[in-house]
Design a protein around this motif. Structure first.
Motif, short mmCIF file in Angstrom:
data_model
loop_
_atom_site.label_atom_id
_atom_site.label_comp_id
_atom_site.label_asym_id
_atom_site.label_seq_id
_atom_site.Cartn_x
_atom_site.Cartn_y
_atom_site.Cartn_z
N LEU A 250 0.84 -1.21 0.00
CA LEU A 250 0.00 0.00 0.00
C LEU A 250 0.87 1.25 0.00
N ALA A 251 1.94 1.23 0.81
CA ALA A 251 2.83 2.39 0.88
C ALA A 251 3.57 2.60 -0.43
N LEU A 252 4.15 1.52 -0.98
CA LEU A 252 4.92 1.64 -2.22
C LEU A 252 4.04 2.02 -3.39
N GLY A 253 2.81 1.52 -3.41
CA GLY A 253 1.89 1.87 -4.48
C GLY A 253 1.65 3.37 -4.55
N GLU A 254 1.56 4.01 -3.39
CA GLU A 254 1.39 5.46 -3.37
C GLU A 254 2.64 6.17 -3.86
N GLU A 257 2.96 6.00 -7.50
CA GLU A 257 1.73 6.51 -8.13
C GLU A 257 0.98 5.43 -8.90
N ARG A 258 0.98 4.23 -8.29
CA ARG A 258 0.18 3.14 -8.83
C ARG A 258 -0.45 2.43 -7.63
N PRO A 259 -1.54 3.00 -7.11
CA PRO A 259 -2.14 2.47 -5.88
C PRO A 259 -2.38 0.97 -5.95
N ALA A 260 -2.01 0.29 -4.87
CA ALA A 260 -2.15 -1.17 -4.81
C ALA A 260 -3.59 -1.53 -4.46
N ASP A 261 -4.30 -2.10 -5.43
CA ASP A 261 -5.67 -2.53 -5.16
C ASP A 261 -5.65 -3.96 -4.62
N GLU A 262 -6.84 -4.50 -4.39
CA GLU A 262 -6.95 -5.84 -3.82
C GLU A 262 -6.28 -6.89 -4.70
N ASN A 293 13.85 -0.73 1.57
CA ASN A 293 13.99 -0.41 0.15
C ASN A 293 12.87 0.49 -0.36
N ILE A 294 11.74 0.50 0.36
CA ILE A 294 10.68 1.43 0.02
C ILE A 294 11.17 2.86 0.24
N GLY A 295 11.88 3.08 1.35
CA GLY A 295 12.46 4.38 1.61
C GLY A 295 13.46 4.77 0.54
N LEU A 296 14.20 3.80 0.01
CA LEU A 296 15.18 4.08 -1.04
C LEU A 296 14.48 4.52 -2.33
N VAL A 434 -6.14 0.28 5.59
CA VAL A 434 -5.18 0.76 4.61
C VAL A 434 -4.07 1.50 5.34
N PRO A 435 -3.17 0.75 6.01
CA PRO A 435 -2.12 1.42 6.77
C PRO A 435 -1.19 2.20 5.86
N ARG A 436 -1.05 3.49 6.15
CA ARG A 436 -0.21 4.36 5.32
C ARG A 436 0.88 4.95 6.20
N PRO A 437 2.14 4.69 5.89
CA PRO A 437 3.21 5.24 6.71
C PRO A 437 3.26 6.75 6.61
N ALA A 438 3.64 7.38 7.72
CA ALA A 438 3.81 8.82 7.71
C ALA A 438 4.94 9.20 6.77
#
Length: 443
Positions: A250-254, A257-262, A293-296, A434-438
């Motif tokens: 969910l975080a990486l999808g944002e 810019e390709r939101p992770a759907d179900e 690696n998401i942070g990267l 939909v947990p979204r990291p700060a």
């Protein structure tokens, strides 16, 4: 593409090699066997990364995810090793449990993607915090030296080397930027090893004995064995891993810019679980997405999944080169301990970041966290607490991550779902689904 792929490998390398080092040390593997296990984990991490980034059929989120050995499985695997009388059977028992948990997770992936609302930040944050807290004693043990029975165990020399390594990593994180900052832990390991040479605690034997080219032969440590208690323990770990991966997708999808759907989440979970089921065939452990690696990706803005696939290729090549894998075996235990404080402490800090978003101003959430953390910390603070229970039950009970996760899920159900109207329950957990990291946690 090659340099950015290597950067992804550098950012997660320490995280991949730490679990086999911990489990291998708990089992008592020799330097040569430890090198083999480390190389196998690098190789299987590359295969799992291919599955996740490139994808096959309905398998793989096709997002720039790096997959590797999950920290969540370390404490349960060491508990399994401790409960196995013949240490030669420890790895086969672990591998058998991971295979079953992976296959069950693969079948459950499409249903799990619909059940994310039962794993809000109050649950995932508690579990991630417990993972870090459970691993910190390992770092403290490493810092004291390689042999607890030795007279110099916990000597000023060993503790000084651990402190020097920790200081190097902190200085690099504070005063460097970009690529160097990302690989601060890796540089700290190298620098700490160099500092340790004059003290005579650095052994280059594993490198001298390692081959340049090799292959992680299937079932090198024996055919997998299937024990119910071990399987249950690893199924709990798989549930934790799938929860983390869902939040990561969910975080990486944002970010890309390709939101992770179900559908994307289900495909990503299939890749995680299938990679985990295949991994033991080549002597590897359970695999999951690496959050660092998401942070990267967020920092570099390089969003191509093919760049990460190239990183997976490097992981495979490193796994096929035992000499490269043996380099980590050269690092003295106190140096690993100093770096481990940062590495494992960062895992706990990530869990705390998640708990910040869990709505702790609500009394019920505070109770969920308080009781779950208390249950999960029992095996750490009172290792003999469950001594009267059957040995098979202790495989699960002696893992603070497993018991804490079960407690958090059960309490979340009691406080937020059971006895509530569907509308109320939905409203309570809508944001949690939909947990979204700060922003600061991914930058």
């Amino acid at each position: 593409m090659a340099t950015t792929g290597l950067q992804h490998v550098a950012a997660m390398y320490a995280g991949v090699v730490a679990p086999p080092l911990i489990v291998g040390a708990a089992i008592g593997l020799s330097g040569t066997e430890l090198t083999f296990l480390t190389g196998a984990c690098l190789f299987t991490a590359g295969l799992a990364t291919f599955l996740q980034t490139l994808g096959v059929w309905k398998i793989g989120a096709r997002l720039p995810f790096v997959n590797g050995v999950t920290f969540a499985g370390v404490a349960p695997m060491t508990a399994i090793a401790a409960a196995t009388h013949d240490k030669a059977d420890a790895l086969p028992v672990i591998f058998g449990a991971v295979i079953v948990a992976g296959l069950l997770g693969f079948l459950a992936a499409p249903f799990f993607s619909k059940a994310a609302r039962f794993f809000p930040p109050v649950v995932t944050g508690t579990v991630i915090t417990l993972i870090g807290v459970s691993l910190l004693p390992v770092a403290f043990g490493w810092a004291q030296g390689p042999d607890p029975a030795a007279d110099d165990y916990g000597s000023a020399t060993y503790l000084g080397l651990a402190a020097a390594t920790l200081l190097i990593v902190l200085l690099l994180r504070r005063f460097t930027r970009g690529f160097v900052k990302q690989i601060a832990v890796l540089i700290g390991l190298v620098a700490g090893t160099v500092v340790a040479i004059p003290f005579g605690v650095t052994d280059f034997g594993p490198v001298a004995d390692a081959d340049v080219v090799g292959f992680p032969a299937p079932f090198h440590f024996g055919a997998p064995q299937f024990q119910i208690a071990a399987i249950l323990s690893m199924c709990v770990v798989m549930m934790v891993s799938m929860t983390e991966s869902t939040a990561d997708m969910l975080a990486l999808g944002e970010i890309v810019e390709r939101p992770a759907d179900e559908r994307t989440i289900a495909a990503g979970l299939r890749a995680d679980t299938l990679g985990s089921a295949i991994s033991p065939l080549f002597n590897g452990f359970m695999c999951s997405a690496f959050a660092q690696n998401i942070g990267l990706v967020a920092m570099t803005r390089i969003r191509s999944r093919f760049v990460v696939a190239v990183g997976g290729g490097f992981l495979v090549l490193m796994g096929l080169c035992p000499m490269a894998a043996s380099l980590i075996a050269v690092v003295p235990r106190p140096v690993l301990g100093g770096a481990g404080v940062v590495l494992f402490g960062s895992v706990a800090a990530s869990g705390i970041q998640t708990l910040v978003r869990a709505g702790l101003e609500k009394d019920e959430n505070v109770l969920i966290v308080a009781v779950s953390l208390a249950v999960g910390i029992v095996p750490i603070t009172a290792p003999d607490f469950y001594h009267a229970f059957p040995e098979t039950a202790r495989i699960v009970l002696d893992s603070g991550i497993s018991t804490g996760c079960v407690a958090a899920v059960a309490l979340n159900l009691v406080f937020h779902h059971l006895g509530r109207r569907p509308e109320a329950a939905k409203g309570t957990t809508a944001t949690a689904a939909v947990p979204r990291p700060a922003p600061q946690s991914i930058s």
